[in-house]
Scaffold this active site. Structure first.
Site, PDB file in Angstrom:
ATOM      1  N   ASN A   8      43.683  39.194  38.044  1.00 46.19           N
ATOM      2  CA  ASN A   8      44.242  39.147  36.691  1.00 46.19           C
ATOM      3  C   ASN A   8      43.246  38.396  35.792  1.00 46.19           C
ATOM      4  O   ASN A   8      42.914  37.234  36.064  1.00 46.19           O
ATOM      5  CB  ASN A   8      45.598  38.427  36.752  1.00 46.19           C
ATOM      6  CG  ASN A   8      46.244  38.279  35.392  1.00 46.19           C
ATOM      7  OD1 ASN A   8      45.574  37.933  34.429  1.00 46.19           O
ATOM      8  ND2 ASN A   8      47.530  38.504  35.307  1.00 46.19           N
ATOM      9  N   ASP A  10      43.562  37.746  32.481  1.00 46.90           N
ATOM     10  CA  ASP A  10      44.178  37.250  31.232  1.00 46.90           C
ATOM     11  C   ASP A  10      43.493  35.999  30.693  1.00 46.90           C
ATOM     12  O   ASP A  10      43.300  35.844  29.484  1.00 46.90           O
ATOM     13  CB  ASP A  10      45.641  36.835  31.482  1.00 46.90           C
ATOM     14  CG  ASP A  10      46.564  38.001  31.706  1.00 46.90           C
ATOM     15  OD1 ASP A  10      46.133  39.153  31.580  1.00 46.90           O
ATOM     16  OD2 ASP A  10      47.739  37.735  32.037  1.00 46.90           O
ATOM     17  N   HIS A  11      43.189  35.063  31.608  1.00 48.18           N
ATOM     18  CA  HIS A  11      42.761  33.756  31.102  1.00 48.18           C
ATOM     19  C   HIS A  11      41.297  33.698  30.706  1.00 48.18           C
ATOM     20  O   HIS A  11      40.858  32.713  30.109  1.00 48.18           O
ATOM     21  CB  HIS A  11      43.190  32.658  32.072  1.00 48.18           C
ATOM     22  CG  HIS A  11      44.695  32.599  32.142  1.00 48.18           C
ATOM     23  ND1 HIS A  11      45.465  32.354  31.028  1.00 48.18           N
ATOM     24  CD2 HIS A  11      45.562  32.841  33.154  1.00 48.18           C
ATOM     25  CE1 HIS A  11      46.741  32.425  31.361  1.00 48.18           C
ATOM     26  NE2 HIS A  11      46.826  32.721  32.647  1.00 48.18           N
ATOM     27  N   ARG A  19      38.989  30.343  20.414  1.00 54.09           N
ATOM     28  CA  ARG A  19      38.025  30.193  19.326  1.00 54.09           C
ATOM     29  C   ARG A  19      37.898  31.424  18.442  1.00 54.09           C
ATOM     30  O   ARG A  19      37.077  31.430  17.531  1.00 54.09           O
ATOM     31  CB  ARG A  19      36.645  29.856  19.910  1.00 54.09           C
ATOM     32  CG  ARG A  19      36.518  28.437  20.400  1.00 54.09           C
ATOM     33  CD  ARG A  19      36.552  27.480  19.213  1.00 54.09           C
ATOM     34  NE  ARG A  19      36.533  26.108  19.651  1.00 54.09           N
ATOM     35  CZ  ARG A  19      35.424  25.406  19.833  1.00 54.09           C
ATOM     36  NH1 ARG A  19      34.251  25.950  19.647  1.00 54.09           N
ATOM     37  NH2 ARG A  19      35.500  24.152  20.217  1.00 54.09           N
ATOM     38  N   HIS A  44      48.089  41.241  31.479  1.00 49.46           N
ATOM     39  CA  HIS A  44      49.430  41.133  30.892  1.00 49.46           C
ATOM     40  C   HIS A  44      49.281  41.181  29.370  1.00 49.46           C
ATOM     41  O   HIS A  44      48.717  40.266  28.773  1.00 49.46           O
ATOM     42  CB  HIS A  44      50.052  39.795  31.335  1.00 49.46           C
ATOM     43  CG  HIS A  44      51.468  39.600  30.859  1.00 49.46           C
ATOM     44  ND1 HIS A  44      52.207  38.488  31.191  1.00 49.46           N
ATOM     45  CD2 HIS A  44      52.279  40.365  30.090  1.00 49.46           C
ATOM     46  CE1 HIS A  44      53.415  38.576  30.647  1.00 49.46           C
ATOM     47  NE2 HIS A  44      53.473  39.711  29.973  1.00 49.46           N
ATOM     48  N   ARG A  46      50.935  40.477  26.418  1.00 46.35           N
ATOM     49  CA  ARG A  46      52.142  39.770  25.963  1.00 46.35           C
ATOM     50  C   ARG A  46      52.483  40.181  24.546  1.00 46.35           C
ATOM     51  O   ARG A  46      51.602  40.520  23.755  1.00 46.35           O
ATOM     52  CB  ARG A  46      51.920  38.247  26.026  1.00 46.35           C
ATOM     53  CG  ARG A  46      51.761  37.709  27.431  1.00 46.35           C
ATOM     54  CD  ARG A  46      51.770  36.183  27.415  1.00 46.35           C
ATOM     55  NE  ARG A  46      53.099  35.680  27.149  1.00 46.35           N
ATOM     56  CZ  ARG A  46      53.947  35.246  28.074  1.00 46.35           C
ATOM     57  NH1 ARG A  46      53.586  35.201  29.339  1.00 46.35           N
ATOM     58  NH2 ARG A  46      55.137  34.830  27.748  1.00 46.35           N
ATOM     59  N   ARG A  50      48.816  36.516  22.961  1.00 46.45           N
ATOM     60  CA  ARG A  50      48.140  35.213  23.028  1.00 46.45           C
ATOM     61  C   ARG A  50      46.821  35.276  23.803  1.00 46.45           C
ATOM     62  O   ARG A  50      45.970  34.428  23.630  1.00 46.45           O
ATOM     63  CB  ARG A  50      49.064  34.145  23.614  1.00 46.45           C
ATOM     64  CG  ARG A  50      49.362  34.329  25.068  1.00 46.45           C
ATOM     65  CD  ARG A  50      50.133  33.147  25.626  1.00 46.45           C
ATOM     66  NE  ARG A  50      51.515  33.127  25.179  1.00 46.45           N
ATOM     67  CZ  ARG A  50      52.492  32.522  25.855  1.00 46.45           C
ATOM     68  NH1 ARG A  50      52.218  31.866  26.976  1.00 46.45           N
ATOM     69  NH2 ARG A  50      53.728  32.550  25.435  1.00 46.45           N
ATOM     70  N   HIS A  51      46.678  36.262  24.690  1.00 46.80           N
ATOM     71  CA  HIS A  51      45.372  36.383  25.372  1.00 46.80           C
ATOM     72  C   HIS A  51      44.860  37.826  25.316  1.00 46.80           C
ATOM     73  O   HIS A  51      43.980  38.127  24.533  1.00 46.80           O
ATOM     74  CB  HIS A  51      45.386  35.784  26.788  1.00 46.80           C
ATOM     75  CG  HIS A  51      46.621  35.986  27.610  1.00 46.80           C
ATOM     76  ND1 HIS A  51      47.161  37.231  27.839  1.00 46.80           N
ATOM     77  CD2 HIS A  51      47.412  35.097  28.275  1.00 46.80           C
ATOM     78  CE1 HIS A  51      48.227  37.098  28.610  1.00 46.80           C
ATOM     79  NE2 HIS A  51      48.424  35.821  28.890  1.00 46.80           N
ATOM     80  N   GLU A  71      50.694  44.701  33.052  1.00 47.62           N
ATOM     81  CA  GLU A  71      51.975  43.981  33.023  1.00 47.62           C
ATOM     82  C   GLU A  71      52.475  43.942  31.593  1.00 47.62           C
ATOM     83  O   GLU A  71      51.704  43.642  30.673  1.00 47.62           O
ATOM     84  CB  GLU A  71      51.796  42.534  33.495  1.00 47.62           C
ATOM     85  CG  GLU A  71      51.320  42.396  34.912  1.00 47.62           C
ATOM     86  CD  GLU A  71      51.054  40.932  35.245  1.00 47.62           C
ATOM     87  OE1 GLU A  71      51.222  40.054  34.371  1.00 47.62           O
ATOM     88  OE2 GLU A  71      50.663  40.677  36.377  1.00 47.62           O
ATOM     89  N   THR A 101      54.091  30.472  30.851  1.00 48.52           N
ATOM     90  CA  THR A 101      53.703  31.616  31.664  1.00 48.52           C
ATOM     91  C   THR A 101      54.986  32.318  32.080  1.00 48.52           C
ATOM     92  O   THR A 101      56.071  31.894  31.680  1.00 48.52           O
ATOM     93  CB  THR A 101      52.855  31.159  32.879  1.00 48.52           C
ATOM     94  OG1 THR A 101      52.518  32.302  33.680  1.00 48.52           O
ATOM     95  CG2 THR A 101      53.604  30.158  33.743  1.00 48.52           C
ATOM     96  N   THR A 102      54.870  33.394  32.863  1.00 48.21           N
ATOM     97  CA  THR A 102      56.074  34.136  33.249  1.00 48.21           C
ATOM     98  C   THR A 102      56.885  33.291  34.217  1.00 48.21           C
ATOM     99  O   THR A 102      56.501  33.121  35.366  1.00 48.21           O
ATOM    100  CB  THR A 102      55.676  35.480  33.891  1.00 48.21           C
ATOM    101  OG1 THR A 102      54.682  36.091  33.072  1.00 48.21           O
ATOM    102  CG2 THR A 102      56.861  36.404  34.002  1.00 48.21           C
ATOM    103  N   GLU A 152      57.105  43.329  42.873  1.00 47.87           N
ATOM    104  CA  GLU A 152      56.175  42.206  43.040  1.00 47.87           C
ATOM    105  C   GLU A 152      57.031  40.959  43.148  1.00 47.87           C
ATOM    106  O   GLU A 152      57.786  40.637  42.226  1.00 47.87           O
ATOM    107  CB  GLU A 152      55.210  42.105  41.854  1.00 47.87           C
ATOM    108  CG  GLU A 152      54.257  40.911  42.030  1.00 47.87           C
ATOM    109  CD  GLU A 152      53.168  40.842  40.969  1.00 47.87           C
ATOM    110  OE1 GLU A 152      52.912  41.851  40.289  1.00 47.87           O
ATOM    111  OE2 GLU A 152      52.580  39.752  40.835  1.00 47.87           O
ATOM    112  N   HIS A 189      51.693  34.959  41.484  1.00 42.62           N
ATOM    113  CA  HIS A 189      51.969  33.873  40.536  1.00 42.62           C
ATOM    114  C   HIS A 189      51.731  32.522  41.194  1.00 42.62           C
ATOM    115  O   HIS A 189      52.370  32.194  42.200  1.00 42.62           O
ATOM    116  CB  HIS A 189      53.387  33.910  39.950  1.00 42.62           C
ATOM    117  CG  HIS A 189      53.423  33.257  38.592  1.00 42.62           C
ATOM    118  ND1 HIS A 189      53.443  31.904  38.435  1.00 42.62           N
ATOM    119  CD2 HIS A 189      53.366  33.776  37.347  1.00 42.62           C
ATOM    120  CE1 HIS A 189      53.424  31.614  37.146  1.00 42.62           C
ATOM    121  NE2 HIS A 189      53.375  32.736  36.468  1.00 42.62           N
ATOM    122  N   GLY A 190      50.796  31.794  40.621  1.00 46.18           N
ATOM    123  CA  GLY A 190      50.524  30.432  41.087  1.00 46.18           C
ATOM    124  C   GLY A 190      49.753  30.358  42.399  1.00 46.18           C
ATOM    125  O   GLY A 190      49.658  29.282  42.990  1.00 46.18           O
ATOM    126  N   GLY A 211      45.388  35.302  39.123  1.00 42.77           N
ATOM    127  CA  GLY A 211      44.618  35.143  37.906  1.00 42.77           C
ATOM    128  C   GLY A 211      44.136  33.745  37.626  1.00 42.77           C
ATOM    129  O   GLY A 211      42.945  33.440  37.743  1.00 42.77           O
TER     130      GLY A 211
END
Ligand code: PXP
Length: 241
Positions: A8, A10-11, A19, A44, A46, A50-51, A71, A101-102, A152, A189-190, A211
Site C-alpha cells: 500500500n 498511500d503514505h 507540502r 486507498h 479517501r 488526504r493522500h 480501497e 486511519t481505517t 480482508e 492493517h498495522g 503500507g
C-alpha cells in the site's frame, strides 16, 4: 497456498501532500515495490483525498503489472471512479472523515442493501470485490451471503493488543471460517516486520496488504529494501521459522 504481498503506497502520497509538491510520487514507489518482489499494489482513495489523488489512481492502472487493488468507501463517487479505472480488485472499507486511519471493519450484516448496490456493478465490470471486516463470524457469513470473492480481515486489533493471543486466535478461526465458506482470505492493517510472522503463518490467508510500516522503513532502508525485508519476514513466518 502461497502468500501474496500487496504494498500500500498511500503514505508516500501523505508525504507529498504535506507540502503540496509533486514528489515523492506513489507511482514511483509502486514501480520500485513491484521490482522488489511485491505481487500487487494497493491504494486507498479517501473521500477527503488526504493522500492518494484521482490522478494517482488513474496512472497506477497504467503501470501496475501485478494485482491492482483500490480501497474505497461504498459510495457513488467511489463507484464512478472504480468503473472508469477498472482496478483488478476493489476493497470496500468503512470511512469516517475524522479518523486517523481505517479504525474498524465494515458492518456488513447491517448494510447489505447499500453494499449490494455497489458490489453488483463492480462485479458486472469484471472487478473482484473484497470486504474489509473484523474477524467476526457473523460478518464473514454476511460477506459470503453477498457473493463477494474475498474478505480482508482487519489485523489492527492484533497489531495493537497487549494481549495478542486472543486477537490472533480470532484471526485464525475467522480465516478458516471464511476459507470454508469459499472466500479468498486477505489480511492487513498495522502489520510490520516484527509482528507479521504469526499472520503469515495462517494457512488460509493468501494475501497481505501492508503500507505504513513499509513506507516508514523505506525512510532508512530505501523502498526496495523495505519491501524485501517485509517479504523475508513473511516467508519466515509462512515457513514457521
Ligand atoms: N488494508 C486495508 C483495508 C486498509 O484500509 C489499510 C490502511 O489503509 C491497510 C490494509 C494497510 O494498513 P497499514 O498502512 O497499517 O499497513
Amino acid at each position: 497456498m502461497s502468500l501474496a504481498l500487496h504494498v500500500n503506497v498511500d503514505h508516500v502520497a501523505t508525504l507529498r501532500q504535506a507540502r503540496g509538491t509533486r514528489y515523492p510520487d506513489p507511482v514511483e514507489a509502486a514501480l520500485q515495490a513491484e521490482r522488489a518482489g511485491a505481487d500487487g499494489i494497493t491504494v486507498h482513495l479517501r473521500e477527503d483525498r488526504r493522500h492518494i489523488q484521482e490522478r494517482d489512481v488513474r496512472v497506477l492502472r497504467e503501470v501496475v503489472r501485478g494485482t491492482y487493488n483500490l480501497e474505497m468507501a461504498a459510495s457513488d463517487d467511489g463507484l464512478r471512479i472504480a468503473l472508469a479505472v477498472r482496478p483488478d480488485h476493489v476493497t470496500l472499507v468503512p470511512e469516517r472523515r475524522e479518523e486517523r486511519t481505517t479504525e474498524g471493519g465494515l458492518e456488513v450484516a447491517g448494510a447489505r442493501a447499500s453494499l449490494a448496490k455497489v458490489i453488483a456493478p463492480l462485479q458486472a465490470a469484471g472487478i473482484k470485490v473484497s470486504l474489509f471486516i473484523a474477524p467476526d463470524l457473523a460478518q464473514i457469513d454476511a460477506s459470503a451471503a453477498l457473493g463477494v470473492e474475498q474478505v480482508e480481515l482487519h489485523t489492527g486489533e492484533y497489531a495493537e493488543a497487549a494481549l495478542r493471543a486472543h486477537a490472533l486466535e480470532a484471526l485464525r478461526s475467522g480465516a478458516a471460517h471464511a476459507h470454508a465458506a469459499g472466500l479468498r482470505v486477505a489480511a492487513g492493517h498495522g502489520l510490520n516486520v516484527a509482528n507479521v510472522a504469526a499472520i503469515a503463518a495462517i494457512d488460509a490467508v493468501v494475501e497481505l496488504n501492508i503500507g505504513h510500516a513499509i513506507v516508514a522503513d523505506a525512510v532508512f532502508e530505501g523502498f526496495a529494501g523495505a519491501v524485501r525485508a517485509m517479504r523475508e519476514a513473511m516467508d519466515r513466518g509462512r515457513a514457521g521459522l
